[in-house]
Design an enzyme around this catalytic site. Sequence first.
Site, mmCIF file in Angstrom:
data_model
loop_
_atom_site.group_PDB
_atom_site.id
_atom_site.type_symbol
_atom_site.label_atom_id
_atom_site.label_comp_id
_atom_site.label_asym_id
_atom_site.label_seq_id
_atom_site.Cartn_x
_atom_site.Cartn_y
_atom_site.Cartn_z
ATOM 1 N N THR A 1 51.897 80.985 137.554
ATOM 2 C CA THR A 1 50.606 81.591 137.234
ATOM 3 C C THR A 1 50.072 80.881 135.982
ATOM 4 O O THR A 1 50.625 81.063 134.894
ATOM 5 C CB THR A 1 50.760 83.097 136.967
ATOM 6 O OG1 THR A 1 51.444 83.676 138.078
ATOM 7 C CG2 THR A 1 49.396 83.757 136.789
ATOM 8 N N LYS B 1 44.766 84.940 141.513
ATOM 9 C CA LYS B 1 46.072 85.445 141.051
ATOM 10 C C LYS B 1 45.920 86.229 139.748
ATOM 11 O O LYS B 1 46.503 87.304 139.576
ATOM 12 C CB LYS B 1 47.033 84.262 140.881
ATOM 13 C CG LYS B 1 48.329 84.579 140.179
ATOM 14 C CD LYS B 1 49.206 85.569 140.935
ATOM 15 C CE LYS B 1 50.419 85.968 140.082
ATOM 16 N NZ LYS B 1 51.183 87.047 140.680
ATOM 17 N N LYS C 1 50.983 87.066 129.000
ATOM 18 C CA LYS C 1 50.407 85.729 129.189
ATOM 19 C C LYS C 1 49.276 85.784 130.219
ATOM 20 O O LYS C 1 48.186 85.249 130.009
ATOM 21 C CB LYS C 1 51.533 84.779 129.631
ATOM 22 C CG LYS C 1 51.130 83.376 130.023
ATOM 23 C CD LYS C 1 51.061 83.135 131.536
ATOM 24 C CE LYS C 1 52.338 83.374 132.293
ATOM 25 N NZ LYS C 1 52.251 83.097 133.743
HETATM 26 P P1 NAP Z 1 61.481 83.142 134.341
HETATM 27 O O1 NAP Z 1 62.574 83.807 135.104
HETATM 28 O O2 NAP Z 1 61.325 83.448 132.897
HETATM 29 O O3 NAP Z 1 61.664 81.546 134.547
HETATM 30 C C1 NAP Z 1 60.890 80.642 133.812
HETATM 31 C C2 NAP Z 1 61.295 79.229 134.168
HETATM 32 O O4 NAP Z 1 60.519 78.319 133.341
HETATM 33 C C3 NAP Z 1 62.762 78.918 133.875
HETATM 34 O O5 NAP Z 1 63.215 77.963 134.807
HETATM 35 C C4 NAP Z 1 62.681 78.304 132.458
HETATM 36 O O6 NAP Z 1 63.765 77.448 132.161
HETATM 37 C C5 NAP Z 1 61.424 77.487 132.613
HETATM 38 N N1 NAP Z 1 60.810 77.113 131.331
HETATM 39 C C6 NAP Z 1 60.124 77.905 130.480
HETATM 40 N N2 NAP Z 1 59.682 77.189 129.429
HETATM 41 C C7 NAP Z 1 60.095 75.904 129.632
HETATM 42 C C8 NAP Z 1 59.932 74.701 128.920
HETATM 43 N N3 NAP Z 1 59.247 74.646 127.767
HETATM 44 N N4 NAP Z 1 60.503 73.580 129.421
HETATM 45 C C9 NAP Z 1 61.192 73.617 130.576
HETATM 46 N N5 NAP Z 1 61.375 74.725 131.322
HETATM 47 C C10 NAP Z 1 60.820 75.856 130.844
HETATM 48 O O7 NAP Z 1 60.054 83.423 134.982
HETATM 49 P P2 NAP Z 1 59.679 83.808 136.494
HETATM 50 O O8 NAP Z 1 59.637 85.287 136.615
HETATM 51 O O9 NAP Z 1 60.513 83.003 137.432
HETATM 52 O O10 NAP Z 1 58.145 83.314 136.519
HETATM 53 C C11 NAP Z 1 57.802 81.956 136.712
HETATM 54 C C12 NAP Z 1 56.295 81.884 136.968
HETATM 55 O O11 NAP Z 1 55.980 82.673 138.130
HETATM 56 C C13 NAP Z 1 55.416 82.420 135.839
HETATM 57 O O12 NAP Z 1 54.239 81.667 135.762
HETATM 58 C C14 NAP Z 1 55.105 83.838 136.311
HETATM 59 O O13 NAP Z 1 53.906 84.318 135.715
HETATM 60 C C15 NAP Z 1 54.997 83.649 137.794
HETATM 61 N N6 NAP Z 1 55.277 84.811 138.646
HETATM 62 C C16 NAP Z 1 56.317 85.644 138.356
HETATM 63 C C17 NAP Z 1 56.541 86.740 139.185
HETATM 64 C C18 NAP Z 1 57.654 87.720 138.905
HETATM 65 O O14 NAP Z 1 57.565 88.861 139.397
HETATM 66 N N7 NAP Z 1 58.675 87.375 138.169
HETATM 67 C C19 NAP Z 1 55.736 86.963 140.305
HETATM 68 C C20 NAP Z 1 54.714 86.071 140.585
HETATM 69 C C21 NAP Z 1 54.488 84.996 139.749
HETATM 70 P P3 NAP Z 1 65.098 78.075 131.479
HETATM 71 O O15 NAP Z 1 65.899 78.639 132.605
HETATM 72 O O16 NAP Z 1 65.738 76.903 130.833
HETATM 73 O O17 NAP Z 1 64.641 79.119 130.482
#
Ligand code: NAP
Length: 295
Positions: free
Chosen positions: A91, A167, A235
């Site tokens: 997102t 989104k 965010k």
């Molecule tokens: P998450 O579990 O916090 O995972 C974030 C990912 O980004 C991890 O692989 C993290 O790596 C990586 N990352 C963050 N900062 C980084 C950086 N500076 N350099 C390299 N890697 C970095 O988040 P998530 O829930 O999977 O969400 C991911 C995306 O999907 C977001 O944009 C979120 O808004 C969207 N989303 C989430 C959901 C939900 O329900 N969770 C639903 C729809 C959409 P590390 O493992 O090393 O920290």
Amino acid sequence: MQLGFIGLGSMGSAMARNLVAVGHEVLAWNRSHVDPDTMPGVTLLDSAREAFHAEVVFTMLSDDAAIREVVLDADLLRGARQGLIHVVTSTISVAFARELARLHEDAGLGYVSAPVLGRPNVAASGQLNILVAGKAATVAAIEPVLAALGKKVWKLGDAPAQANAAKLAANMMIAMAIEAMVEGVALTESVGLDRADFFELILGTLFAGRAYESYSAQIAQRSFEPGFKAKLALKDMRLASELSKEAGRALPMLDVVRERLTHAVSAGLGEKDWSIIADVDGRMGDVPSLSGRDA
Ligand code: NAP
């Protein structure tokens, strides 16, 4: 098909597993160590650059800044496989989606915005709703791959930012639904009505619907494990606010939910599910300023 996958967090790990399950070769990179036993069939890479040598590369990183750092600052577009299509499922902001589309075009690469609706458990079951926008031919080329990730691909237009705006609007509306439930509970609990009983009434009469069903359950059980982290929700509210400014529209309900999330994240609850706003002090007065960064 050979697929690169960058970002094996809560969402990305589930999505990458589903791509392997339907027979794709998945070459994945994550910033921090990932136990290979949790990603059977996935080839774990030493660098994100290698993922850009595949035919299609997905990024499922947290936000604009992470994608900028991993992809643009490291100059991954240069040296990417010719004809590569980059699918950004994170997102991200509308402004950044426009920038990414332009940079990929300049580099002769394909770009598609494909943010998703659904939490990690939905991603794991391959039931995401995928909001897609980009050039029709590019979208058509990746559609069979997207089929492994979701129950429906919603085509929203030729301009990638259209999917990102949809989104952000969807998440804004979920946050507003959570806020509506928080306020309903504030009234009914004040006279001793159990929140589960109140939700049973509300869901069974006026407010049947996915957002109300999912989040009323968490609020009723006071269970705030993510799910979707409050810091990521904040965010998204910031990105929605930016878009509302660009559109020249005041969105007062958005301001309220953004304040609630700012309050929760400032209280150290950013890793909890965003429905945690039901459990933090509801006073809307002395909350931190909305200017500046999210946390
Ligand atoms: P998450 O579990 O916090 O995972 C974030 C990912 O980004 C991890 O692989 C993290 O790596 C990586 N990352 C963050 N900062 C980084 C950086 N500076 N350099 C390299 N890697 C970095 O988040 P998530 O829930 O999977 O969400 C991911 C995306 O999907 C977001 O944009 C979120 O808004 C969207 N989303 C989430 C959901 C939900 O329900 N969770 C639903 C729809 C959409 P590390 O493992 O090393 O920290």
